[in-house]
Design an enzyme around this catalytic site. Sequence first.
Site, PDB file in Angstrom:
ATOM      1  N   LYS A 211       0.843  -1.199   0.000  1.00 49.01           N
ATOM      2  CA  LYS A 211       0.000   0.000   0.000  1.00 49.01           C
ATOM      3  C   LYS A 211       0.883   1.257   0.000  1.00 49.01           C
ATOM      4  O   LYS A 211       0.690   2.161  -0.791  1.00 49.01           O
ATOM      5  CB  LYS A 211      -0.909  -0.045   1.227  1.00 49.01           C
ATOM      6  N   GLU A 217      10.471  -4.616   4.537  1.00 46.68           N
ATOM      7  CA  GLU A 217      10.560  -6.031   4.160  1.00 46.68           C
ATOM      8  C   GLU A 217      10.256  -6.198   2.673  1.00 46.68           C
ATOM      9  O   GLU A 217      10.957  -6.905   1.945  1.00 46.68           O
ATOM     10  CB  GLU A 217       9.543  -6.875   4.962  1.00 46.68           C
ATOM     11  N   GLY A 273      -4.903  -1.939   5.055  1.00 47.22           N
ATOM     12  CA  GLY A 273      -4.102  -3.070   4.578  1.00 47.22           C
ATOM     13  C   GLY A 273      -4.779  -4.400   4.839  1.00 47.22           C
ATOM     14  O   GLY A 273      -4.863  -5.263   3.968  1.00 47.22           O
ATOM     15  N   ARG A 274      -5.308  -4.579   6.043  1.00 47.87           N
ATOM     16  CA  ARG A 274      -5.900  -5.882   6.396  1.00 47.87           C
ATOM     17  C   ARG A 274      -7.300  -6.058   5.826  1.00 47.87           C
ATOM     18  O   ARG A 274      -7.941  -7.078   6.070  1.00 47.87           O
ATOM     19  CB  ARG A 274      -5.904  -6.041   7.913  1.00 47.87           C
ATOM     20  N   GLU A 359      -4.877  -6.782  14.743  1.00 46.03           N
ATOM     21  CA  GLU A 359      -4.356  -5.463  14.367  1.00 46.03           C
ATOM     22  C   GLU A 359      -5.473  -4.414  14.440  1.00 46.03           C
ATOM     23  O   GLU A 359      -5.212  -3.240  14.674  1.00 46.03           O
ATOM     24  CB  GLU A 359      -3.747  -5.509  12.952  1.00 46.03           C
ATOM     25  N   HIS A 390      -5.517 -33.233  17.758  1.00 47.80           N
ATOM     26  CA  HIS A 390      -4.411 -34.045  18.269  1.00 47.80           C
ATOM     27  C   HIS A 390      -3.281 -33.180  18.800  1.00 47.80           C
ATOM     28  O   HIS A 390      -2.159 -33.637  18.964  1.00 47.80           O
ATOM     29  CB  HIS A 390      -3.907 -34.973  17.162  1.00 47.80           C
ATOM     30  N   LYS A 514       8.805  -0.962  13.498  1.00 50.68           N
ATOM     31  CA  LYS A 514       9.403  -0.620  12.202  1.00 50.68           C
ATOM     32  C   LYS A 514      10.520   0.401  12.389  1.00 50.68           C
ATOM     33  O   LYS A 514      11.613   0.266  11.846  1.00 50.68           O
ATOM     34  CB  LYS A 514       8.338   0.003  11.289  1.00 50.68           C
TER      35      LYS A 514
END
Length: 550
Positions: A211, A217, A273-274, A359, A390, A514
């Site tokens: 965005k 990263e 973003g999410r 978030e 399990h 960040k």
Amino acid sequence: MNADGRTRLNQTPEWTALVKHREELGEVRLRELFAADPGRGSGYTLRVGDLHIDYSKHLVTDETLRRLRELAVATDVFGLRDAMFRGEKINITEDRAVLHTALRAPRDAVIEVDGENVVPAVHAVLDKMAGFADRVRSGAWTGHTGRRIRNVVNIGIGGSDLGPAMAYEVLRGYTDRDLTVRFVSNVDGADLHEATRDLDPAETLFVIASKTFTTIETITNATSARSWLLDALDGGQAAVAKHFVALSTNAEKVADFGIDTANMFEFWDWVGGRYSFDSAIGLSLMIAIGPERFREMLDGFHLVDEHFRTAPAESNVPLLLGLLGIWYGNFHDAQSHAVLPYSHYLSKFTAYLQQLDMESNGKSTGRDGKEVDWQTGPIVWGTPGTNGQHAYYQLIHQGTKLVPADFIGFAEPAAELRDELKAQHDLLMANFFAQTQALAFGKTPEEVRAEGVPEELVAHKTFKGDHPTTTILARELTPSVLGQLVALYEHKVFVQGAVWNIDSFDQWGVELGKVLAKRVEPALTEGAEVPGLDASTRALVAKYRELRGR
Ligand code: F6P
């Protein structure tokens, strides 16, 4: 009373009434609730689109639900909802509208931000994406050497990765199986290495999803991907133009990176973003499944948007799910919420929801700028059944913690499975139903004894029950159903944020990390003296340098 004229949440009469109601209910026994109301199993259900929602196995009565709805009214959840759909700037700390619902609106809808209808721009980008996706899928879009694109690598992180990566997994059965689609997010070089080591650069398209186009990263991985490509193919900028496209709101940074803005697919600051994988961020998914399937998915989202926008409180599913979460988080001290899909294709769904929920609602400052003194967002966790059975279900069944859970399952196995594998589906779903039954109703000491269990083991083999679950059941996992599910959770998260009076659409908590990472890096690489580094971290950095032989 707050400066914004709103009574503190936990001082409202509706909240106080819920506290009292919780005390009066005491230890709710689901066995008793079901015995008292034979119609509960079919009565405590709702439907939205293709989703059948069973909430009968919750520790609630009609009165609980009524009181929770009264809390929603007192906190004006529907008022904030309407403001969101109208395009008002309800993301107050960033002064932004919150309009992911516009991304899936039909072509003729009118949704305005600052007086401008955003729907034509949304559809223009969708059309551009569709044109591009079709060219890649048909082979009309070729790489620098004229070879057809066979591999698509999405590079992004957070909302620019989790959504498309999750949806690609979910919809694998709808993808073009001749295309290899991979997702790289981690700045750990191993991620990009593993994703590209067996690919031919001449047949690989990189989709750089960011965005802001400043996320370290993503830019680092994109830069390394560009070197990988250019090391193999001569051609500089011309090669980059054929092998890199960008999904972003930031044309300037995209151009700085060297990607032709003609190959940029735009979205807008009113898409969080999410909340973005149904925007241009979904391009890699669209290439994989094709524009028509992508549209089916958007229509699924839209169906639930319309339900949330218009359904009355009593039958409004996102409202119900949000309020149930509040019931457990705020009135039962539950700390977490498990999402347990009984579909292998939903293996990344809970990880996706972690960002969406945590978030959004992992906040402790209210919209009024004051610290909240009530619990906010839960820890969201879970993996697909039956694997989780399990691993950690033991704790849910017999541990000391209350873990409300969503069980998501489908009547039909995936269409492309061969018959023998389709036959396994009944066993999968037998587990699905058996687990919610066991969690709700447990096993009494009398029932254990009746099985002939020796007395010293009776307590160990007793299941208290009363572990609440929602069952979400649909016929099959289609693109539309995926859109419906995601929108359902988006709006559930919205409801909770509205009640808690927090801004669900910023993420300042991520920013600190960040900034600090950028500050610490020179200490690792050059041994630079970094001001403000605490003694513990300084010692760890020194140890790291020693271990790396620096
Ligand atoms: O994790 C923080 C965050 O800002 C997310 O909200 C976002 O999805 C992610 O980083 C990636 O940001 P961008 O798309 O700008 O690279």
